[in-house]
Design a protein around this motif. Structure first.
Motif, PDB file in Angstrom:
ATOM      1  N   LEU A  86      -7.741  -5.553  -7.325  1.00 34.84           N
ATOM      2  CA  LEU A  86      -7.925  -6.336  -6.109  1.00 34.84           C
ATOM      3  C   LEU A  86      -9.353  -6.201  -5.584  1.00 34.84           C
ATOM      4  O   LEU A  86      -9.971  -7.187  -5.164  1.00 34.84           O
ATOM      5  CB  LEU A  86      -6.922  -5.876  -5.048  1.00 34.84           C
ATOM      6  N   ASN A  89      -6.779  -5.024   5.386  1.00 35.57           N
ATOM      7  CA  ASN A  89      -6.412  -4.302   4.164  1.00 35.57           C
ATOM      8  C   ASN A  89      -7.456  -3.235   3.823  1.00 35.57           C
ATOM      9  O   ASN A  89      -7.116  -2.105   3.441  1.00 35.57           O
ATOM     10  CB  ASN A  89      -6.267  -5.291   3.012  1.00 35.57           C
ATOM     11  N   ILE A 134      -7.808   5.844  -3.633  1.00 39.24           N
ATOM     12  CA  ILE A 134      -7.878   4.538  -2.975  1.00 39.24           C
ATOM     13  C   ILE A 134      -9.035   4.515  -1.985  1.00 39.24           C
ATOM     14  O   ILE A 134      -9.795   3.541  -1.904  1.00 39.24           O
ATOM     15  CB  ILE A 134      -6.550   4.223  -2.279  1.00 39.24           C
ATOM     16  N   THR A 151     -12.403   2.108  -2.409  1.00 37.27           N
ATOM     17  CA  THR A 151     -12.712   1.148  -1.348  1.00 37.27           C
ATOM     18  C   THR A 151     -14.118   1.376  -0.797  1.00 37.27           C
ATOM     19  O   THR A 151     -14.855   0.421  -0.511  1.00 37.27           O
ATOM     20  CB  THR A 151     -11.673   1.276  -0.224  1.00 37.27           C
ATOM     21  N   HIS A 205      -2.032   1.827  -7.928  1.00 34.18           N
ATOM     22  CA  HIS A 205      -3.479   2.088  -7.887  1.00 34.18           C
ATOM     23  C   HIS A 205      -4.252   1.103  -8.763  1.00 34.18           C
ATOM     24  O   HIS A 205      -5.349   0.670  -8.396  1.00 34.18           O
ATOM     25  CB  HIS A 205      -3.758   3.523  -8.325  1.00 34.18           C
ATOM     26  N   ASN A 220      -6.972   0.756   3.575  1.00 34.22           N
ATOM     27  CA  ASN A 220      -7.357   1.549   2.403  1.00 34.22           C
ATOM     28  C   ASN A 220      -8.268   2.707   2.782  1.00 34.22           C
ATOM     29  O   ASN A 220      -8.213   3.783   2.182  1.00 34.22           O
ATOM     30  CB  ASN A 220      -8.058   0.656   1.379  1.00 34.22           C
ATOM     31  N   GLN A 267      -4.558  -2.160  -6.948  1.00 28.28           N
ATOM     32  CA  GLN A 267      -5.536  -2.074  -5.870  1.00 28.28           C
ATOM     33  C   GLN A 267      -6.972  -2.068  -6.408  1.00 28.28           C
ATOM     34  O   GLN A 267      -7.867  -2.663  -5.803  1.00 28.28           O
ATOM     35  CB  GLN A 267      -5.285  -0.804  -5.041  1.00 28.28           C
ATOM     36  N   LYS A 268      -7.197  -1.423  -7.546  1.00 25.95           N
ATOM     37  CA  LYS A 268      -8.528  -1.431  -8.155  1.00 25.95           C
ATOM     38  C   LYS A 268      -8.919  -2.847  -8.584  1.00 25.95           C
ATOM     39  O   LYS A 268     -10.049  -3.305  -8.341  1.00 25.95           O
ATOM     40  CB  LYS A 268      -8.536  -0.489  -9.366  1.00 25.95           C
ATOM     41  N   ILE A 290      -1.984  -7.579  -2.015  1.00 30.02           N
ATOM     42  CA  ILE A 290      -2.467  -6.589  -1.043  1.00 30.02           C
ATOM     43  C   ILE A 290      -1.382  -5.584  -0.670  1.00 30.02           C
ATOM     44  O   ILE A 290      -1.656  -4.381  -0.572  1.00 30.02           O
ATOM     45  CB  ILE A 290      -3.037  -7.314   0.203  1.00 30.02           C
ATOM     46  N   ASP A 315       1.433  -0.983  -3.820  1.00 35.32           N
ATOM     47  CA  ASP A 315       0.997   0.418  -3.736  1.00 35.32           C
ATOM     48  C   ASP A 315       0.438   0.932  -5.064  1.00 35.32           C
ATOM     49  O   ASP A 315      -0.015   2.084  -5.134  1.00 35.32           O
ATOM     50  CB  ASP A 315       2.186   1.301  -3.316  1.00 35.32           C
ATOM     51  N   HIS A 341      -6.077   5.410   3.848  1.00 37.56           N
ATOM     52  CA  HIS A 341      -4.961   5.657   2.920  1.00 37.56           C
ATOM     53  C   HIS A 341      -4.851   7.152   2.631  1.00 37.56           C
ATOM     54  O   HIS A 341      -5.865   7.864   2.530  1.00 37.56           O
ATOM     55  CB  HIS A 341      -5.216   4.889   1.613  1.00 37.56           C
TER      56      HIS A 341
END
Length: 952
Positions: free
Chosen positions: A80, A106, A118, A122, A74, A110, A77-78, A69, A72, A113
Motif C-alpha cells: 500500500l 491511515n 509498520i 510508514t 504487513h 500507522n 501494508q508495505k 487500508i 492488518d 501502530h
C-alpha cells in the motif's frame, strides 16, 4: 522504467513487468474487493506494475481505500505504501487532490501502530512525500516516534523529520526541529539513530552540531564508525569555511586516528593531508597509510593506499623520506602490481641517509626470488631494475650488490638476466675500481649463461674491459671452452673413406655433434647413358646438439644464431688486438693467439655454409666476421684505435648523455613555482603565539612557506575554460553549455541550462546517450525552469577503456500552449589525450612489447612541415607522449629520422609509436607513423588523433 504515457516522469521505484500479460483494472478491482490476503497481495503487485509502466488507474483509489487500508497484513501494508508513493497526488495545477485527504488518517494510524515494522515503513514512506498539505497533520505523530522504545522506529523518525525540514516551507512545519533533534541526540543510545540525528544537525543547524561535538570531545574516540565519519565531514566543512580555526579541529582528527575502524583511520589521514601542511600532521597521515598498507589483506585497498602515498610523495617529499622503510613492507604482498607501485614510490625517495637500508631490503627480496614460483622471474626483474636505479644514483652501493646479482646471469627468465647484464655493463664503466673483480666473476659464471642476448652483452664487456695480458688470456680460455672443439662443421664428402683424412685434427672434436650416416646406395646415370651404382656417406648434426653437455656458445651457434657468431668474432678480434698491443709487435705468443682467433673466424664462416643448420648465415654477420679476418690479417694503428678505444668511448658518451637527461628531468620536476615579488606574506615570527599549539604553529609556518614559494597560488584558469563546450545555439529557446571534467574512470558533465524565453519550462529533461566504451551512470531528473532562469545539471559517465567516445543527446521540455519541444545538442567528443600521459620504459621492454602487441595502426605522413625534427616535436606535443630516443641520436641534418614514442593510459594500457620520416627530393616529408597497442581502441583513437593533428 518503460512507459506508454509520459516516460520522463521521475520515480524512485523500479519493478520488472511482463508486457505480454497486461492486467485489467476490473480484474484487479475484483481481487481487491473479494479476495483473501494472498489475492490482495497479487492484485496490489499488478496494480503497482501497471502504474509504473505509464498506465493510469484512477478508479482503483477508492477501492484500495475501502478494502486494502483496513488490512492488518504487513505485506499488504508495505505494498500500500508503494502504491501511495507512485500515484499522482496533485492535479495539473500542482494542488493536492481532495481524495488524498483520505490517506492521512491511515498514515496517522500507522504512525501509532503497535508494530514497530509498520511504524518504520510508514516513516520511510513519509521521507519521500513532497506535499506539505498532507504532511502537516502527520508532524505531531512523527515527533512522537522519537520516543519510541524500538531503535528502528527512532532512526526512521529522524530521517522523516530531516526530509520534512528540507522541504520548501519545512522550517514552518517543524519550527523547533533542530532543537528537538539536539535533545534527542543527548539521550539516544542507538548508533544509527545518533548518526542520523547528527547528520541532520550537520546539514540543517551546523552550529548545534558543532556545539554537540565540542561538548563531547572526550567521547568521540568511542563513538561508532558511521558517526565518526559524519564528524570528519563536519570538520572538513568547518575548516574550509574558517581556516583560521582549523588547528583545534585537526586535534580531533588526530584523536580519531586511534579508532578501531580502518575506514575512519583512512578518512582521518585523507582529511589531515587535505587540511594541514604541518609536518606533524603529514607524518601522522603517512603513518596511518603505512599501517593500513601492512594490515589490510585486500589488494584493492593496498593499491588505493599506495596512490595516496604517491600523492603524498609528490607534495611532502621530506616527510615521506623518513617513512621509506615502512612503505617497503608492502613488498611482502604477492601481487605484482602492488610491488611495482611500491618500488616506484621508494625509488623517488632514496637519499644518502636511507640508501643502505633500501638496498639491503632489495637484496633480501632478490634472494627470496630464487624459488621456482610462477611469477618470481618478473618480480626479480623489477628488483634488478630498482637496484640498478639505486646504483646509478649512488655508485657507492654497487659493490655490495653487483656480485650477488651476477648469480642470476644464467636465469631462465631472459628479461631478468638481460637487466642484470646491462647493470653490470654500466657499473663496469661508472665504477673503475670494481672492474677487475666483476670481470673475474663474469668469466667464472660465463658458462651458465644460456641466453643469446645475454651472451652477446657479456662478450662485449669481456672484449672492452680486459686490459691486462692476464685478463686477456683468461678471457680467451673461457671463450674457447664455451666454443668447444673445432671445427664446428665439416663439408659433405663423397666416398665415406675420405672423410677421415679431410677432418684433420679437429675431427675427433666434432664427433660429438656430427655422425656418419649409414652408406646409401643409389643408381646414377653416367655421361654415356649407362647406369652405375654410387655410394655416399653424409655427416649429420645429431639431435643432442643443444643438450646440457654442449658448451653454451657452441649450442647457440649450432642452433643457427649467427648474430652471436659475429659478436664472438668481434670479441676475439678485440682480445687478439689488445694482446698484440700489450705484448708488442712480433711477440710469438700474441701471433699464436691471432692465428687461433683466425681459425675460429674461418670455422664460423664454414659453419654458416652448412646445409644441415636451420638457415644459412645472413649477409650482415658474414660481412662482420670477414671484416674481423681482414683486421687481424692486416692490423694498422688506425684500425686498432677504432676497435679498442672508439667503441668504448661511444658507450661512455651514451652513459653520460643518459645521466644528463635524467638529471635535467629531475631538476625540471623539482622546479617549484615562484611567487610574485609583491605578494602578501604573513611573517610567522611577528604573530602572537598565545593560545596556539605546536601543531597550529607548524601549520601556520607551512602555509606561509607555500604562499611565499607560490605553491598555494590559484591554478591557471585557461585550461579549464578550454573544457567548456557549447551545446546549443544562442538563438535556441534554451541555451546549454557543459564543463567536462575527466577523473580517470569517470567523466563528469556539469551542464548549465538557461531558459531564454518568457515562459516557464516544465518537465525539462536532459537526455544523453553515448557511443564507445562509455556508460551513463544515472538518468537526470525533470526540472522546472522559470523565465530567464538557469539550472545546473550534473551527469556522471563511466569509462572502461581508452577509446575515443561520443556523448550526444537533446533537451526536452514542455511549455504553456505547446507540445513537447526537443532541442538537439552538439556532440561531445571525449579526447584520448585525457586518458594517456607520457611515460618511460627501457629499450628492451619497448622492443618486447612491440613484438608482442598485435594491434597496429599505420598512418601515412601528410604534413606541411618541412623539417623532420620540427615534425617530431609537433607529434610529441600533439599526442602527449614521451620520446624515448635520446636527443643525441636525433642530432644532425641527414634528412631522415626514426624515433620511438611511449605513453601509458590510466587503465594501464601501453601505447607504442614508431615515427619514421624522411625528407623527399621535392622538400616534402614522407614516411609512416606506426602505432601498436594491446587493445584496438587506443591504436585506432591515437591514429585518428595523429591524422588530425599532423598537418601542423
Amino acid at each position: 522504467m518503460a512507459a506508454n504515457g509520459n516516460a520522463s516522469e521521475s520515480c524512485s521505484l523500479l519493478v520488472h513487468f511482463d508486457k505480454t500479460s497486461p492486467a485489467l483494472a476490473n480484474e484487479i478491482k475484483e481481487a481487491l474487493e473479494e479476495g483473501d490476503v494472498e489475492a490482495k497481495i497479487a492484485a496490489m503487485k499488478k496494480a503497482i506494475m501497471v502504474l509504473l509502466n505509464g498506465e493510469n488507474l484512477p478508479q482503483l483509489f477508492i477501492t484500495i481505500v475501502r478494502y486494502v487500508i483496513p488490512s492488518d497484513d504487513h505485506t499488504v501494508q508495505k505494498l500500500l505504501l508503494l502504491y501511495l508513493e507512485i500515484i499522482d497526488k496533485t492535479d495539473a495545477n500542482g494542488k493536492v487532490l481532495p481524495e488524498m485527504i483520505l490517506i492521512c488518517q491511515n498514515l496517522r494510524n500507522n504512525l501509532q501502530h503497535p508494530n514497530e515494522y509498520i511504524r518504520g515503513c510508514t516513516l520511510r514512506f513519509i521521507c519521500r512525500m513532497q506535499e506539505a498539505e498532507l504532511l502537516e497533520p502527520l508532524v505531531p505523530s512523527v515527533l512522537a516516534n522519537l520516543e519510541h522504545r524500538h531503535s528502528f522506529v527512532r532512526r526512521n523518525a529522524v530521517l522523516a523529520i530531516n526530509a520534512i525540514y528540507k522541504l520548501p516551507g519545512g522550517d514552518i512545519l517543524l519550527q523547533d526541529a533542530p532543537e528537538e533533534i539536539e535533545k534527542f541526540l543527548q539521550n539516544e543510545s542507538d548508533l544509527s539513530a545518533r548518526r542520523n540525528a547528527f547528520l541532520m544537525l550537520f546539514q540543517c543547524a551546523q552550529e548545534r552540531a558543532l556545539n554537540y561535538m565540542l561538548a563531547n570531545l572526550d567521547q568521540i574516540s568511542t563513538w561508532g564508525d558511521i558517526l565518526q565519519m559524519v564528524v570528519l565531514e563536519l570538520i572538513r566543512k568547518l575548516c574550509r569555511a574558517n581556516p583560521a580555526k582549523k588547528g583545534k579541529y585537526i586535534k580531533i582528527i588526530l584523536a580519531l586516528m586511534s579508532a578501531s575502524s580502518t575506514a575512519v583511520v583512512y578518512e582521518c589521514a585523507t582529511a589531515l593531508v587535505a587540511l594541514s601542511n604541518a609536518p606533524t600532521a603529514i607524518r601522522a597521515a603517512a603513518n596511518c597509510y603505512c599501517q593500513l598498507l601492512a594490515t589490510q589483506s585486500d589488494n584493492n585497498v593496498k593499491l588505493i593506499v599506495l596512490d595516496r602515498l604517491m600523492d603524498l610523495k609528490n607534495s611532502q617529499r621530506e616527510v615521506m623520506q623518513d617513512m621509506i622503510m615502512d612503505v617497503l613492507r608492502a613488498l611482502s604482498s604477492p601481487n605484482l602490481d602492488i610491488r611495482r607501485k611500491t618500488l616506484d614510490i621508494v625509488l623517488d625517495l632514496i637519499t644518502t641517509r636511507n640508501i643502505e637500508e633500501v638496498v639491503m631490503t632489495l637484496k633480501k627480496e632478490v634472494v627470496k626470488t630464487s624459488s621456482k614460483e610462477e611469477r618470481s622471474g618478473e618480480y626479480r626483474q623489477l628488483l634488478v631494475q630498482s637496484i640498478h636505479t639505486c646504483a646509478v644514483k649512488f655508485p657507492d652501493v654497487a659493490a655490495s650488490v653487483v656480485h650477488m646479482l651476477m648469480d642470476f646471469l644464467g636465469d631462465t627468465n631472459t628479461a631478468s638476466a638481460l637487466d642484470v647484464v646491462f647493470f653490470v655493463r654500466e657499473i663496469m664503466e661508472t665504477n673503475p675500481r670494481l672492474q677487475d673483480s666483476i670481470l673475474q666473476r663474469l668469466l667464472d659464471c660465463f658458462y651458465q649463461i644460456r641466453s643469446s642476448r645475454v651472451c652477446g652483452c657479456a662478450l662485449w664487456i669481456v672484449g672492452e674491459y680486459c686490459t691486462s695480458p692476464e685478463a686477456v688470456v683468461a678471457a680467451l680460455a673461457t671463450i674457447k671452452a664455451s666454443l668447444g672443439e673445432l671445427p664446428f662443421y665439416q663439408p659433405e664428402v663423397a666416398n665415406g673413406d675420405e672423410a677421415g683424412g679431410a677432418g684433420g685434427d679437429g675431427g675427433a672434436g666434432f664427433a660429438s655433434e656430427v655422425a656418419v650416416a649409414p652408406t646409401k646406395m643409389r643408381p646414377a646415370v653416367l655421361s654415356d647413358g649407362t647406369y652405375a651404382t654410387q655410394s655416399a656417406a653424409v655427416e649429420q648434426v645429431m639431435a643432442s646438439v643443444s643438450g646440457p653437455a654442449t658448451p653454451n656458445l657452441r649450442a647457440l651457434l649450432l642452433a643457427g644464431d649467427f648474430f652471436l657468431g659475429a659478436v664472438i668474432g668481434t670479441t676475439l678480434t678485440k682480445l687478439a688486438l689488445r694482446l698484440n698491443e700489450l705484448s708488442g709487435e712480433g711477440d710469438a705468443a700474441a701471433n699464436g693467439v691471432s692465428a687461433e682467433v683466425l681459425l675460429v673466424l674461418v670455422c664460423l664462416l664454414r659453419l654458416g655454409e652448412s646445409p644441415l643448420l636451420p638457415h644459412p648465415i645472413d649477409d650482415d654477420s658474414a660481412e662482420r666476421i670477414a671484416l674481423c679476418v681482414k683486421v687481424l690479417s692486416e692490423p694498422t694503428p688506425e684500425l686498432t684505435r677504432i676497435w679498442l678505444r672508439d667503441c668504448r668511448s661511444s658507450f661512455a658518451s651514451m652513459i653520460n648523455d643518459k645521466k644528463e637527461r635524467e638529471l635535467a628531468e629531475r631538476e625540471e620536476a623539482e622546479t617549484k613555482q615562484v611567487a610574485q615579488c609583491d605578494d602578501l606574506i604573513d611573517f610567522y615570527h611577528l604573530k602572537s603565539r598565545k593560545g596556539m599549539s605546536q601543531l597550529e604553529l607548524e601549520d601556520e609556518v607551512a602555509n606561509d612557506l607555500k604562499r611565499a614559494t607560490g605553491a598555494a597560488g590559484a591554478a591557471d584558469e585557461g585550461p579549464k575554460l578550454n573544457r567548456v563546450l557549447q551545446l546549443t545555439g544562442f538563438s535556441d529557446p534554451v541555451y546549454a553549455e557543459a564543463y567536462v571534467t575527466v577523473h580517470q574512470y569517470d567523466i563528469v558533465l556539469d551542464v548549465t541550462v538557461v531558459n531564454r524565453t518568457v515562459e516557464t519550462m516544465q518537465n525539462l529533461c536532459l537526455e544523453l546517450a553515448t557511443m564507445g566504451d562509455l556508460k551513463l551512470v544515472e538518468r537526470p531528473q525533470n526540472y522546472t525552469l522559470g523565465p530567464n532562469s538557469s539550472k545546473q545539471i550534473r551527469a556522471n559517465i563511466k569509462v572502461s577503456s581508452t577509446e575515443t567516445g561520443v556523448i550526444f543527446g537533446n533537451i526536452v521540455y514542455e511549455s504553456t500552449g505547446t507540445d513537447r519541444t526537443v532541442v538537439v545538442l552538439n556532440d561531445i567528443h571525449i579526447d584520448i589525450m585525457d586518458y594517456i600521459s607520457p611515460a618511460t620504459c627501457a629499450d628492451v621492454a619497448f622492443r618486447n612489447m612491440w613484438a608482442e602487441f598485435e594491434w597496429e595502426n599505420k598512418v601515412a605522413i601528410n604534413t606541411s612541415i618541412t623539417d623532420v625534427g620540427q615534425f617530431l616535436e609537433h607529434i610529441v606535443k600533439s599526442t602527449n607522449m614521451k620520446c624515448l630516443t635520446p636527443p643525441s641520436a636525433l642530432d644532425g641534418e641527414c634528412g631522415f629520422l626514426a624515433a620511438n614514442l611511449y605513453a601509458k593510459s590510466v587503465f594501464g594500457e601501453d601505447a607504442l609509436v614508431n615515427c619514421s620520416v624522411e625528407k623527399q627530393p621535392d622538400g616534402k616529408l614522407g614516411g609512416y607513423i606506426r602505432i601498436r597497442s594491446k587493445t584496438q581502441g587506443i591504436a585506432l583513437s591515437l591514429g585518428d588523433k595523429i591524422t588530425l593533428k599532423q598537418k601542423g
